[in-house]
Scaffold this motif. Structure first.
Motif: not given
Length: 134
Positions: A100, A122-124
């Motif tokens: 990540s 893309p960061v959850p």
């Protein structure tokens, strides 16, 4: 009375002398005999016990787990198998974090709030791994 003084044991095992007293209080290390002057005198095997404790800690065992292993004198294979599973799970989690972070860097994320509003971020932002959309 023959044996090793606290400083000698600590040096030989590579620990701080305070560690000896702490391990004694925790029951990991047998209480030593004392000289007439009150100095602790340890049996030579205390060095081995300390080395075992420190090695087990480096392998990820907690002091409570080490105490159980020392008390039972058995069960290492089962406990090592369980510890290995824990380590592998942590490695998998860390791999996700690494991936990540690499993806965030590759995507040019420099501001988390700004990045959160971009569909390609893309960061959850949720525990499920995908962001909730308004």
């Amino acid at each position: 009375m023959t044996g090793l003084r606290s400083g000698e044991v600590a040096r030989a095992a590579g620990v701080n002398p305070e560690t000896l007293r702490y391990y004694e209080r925790r029951g990991l290390l047998a209480e030593p005999e004392r000289t007439l002057g009150g100095h602790r005198v340890y049996r030579p095997e205390a060095v081995t016990v300390l080395r075992v404790i420190k090695a087990a800690q480096r392998l990820g065992f907690t002091l409570d787990e080490v105490a159980e292993l020392l008390e039972l004198h058995t069960g290492l294979a089962d406990r090592a198998t369980a510890k290995l599973a824990e380590v592998e799970a942590r490695i998998a989690d860390l791999s996700i974090v690494r991936d990540s972070l690499r993806a965030a860097l590759d995507a040019g994320c420099d501001d988390l709030v700004e990045c959160a509003d971009r569909p390609e971020c893309p960061v959850p932002f949720s525990s499920g791994g995908t962001r909730a959309r308004p």
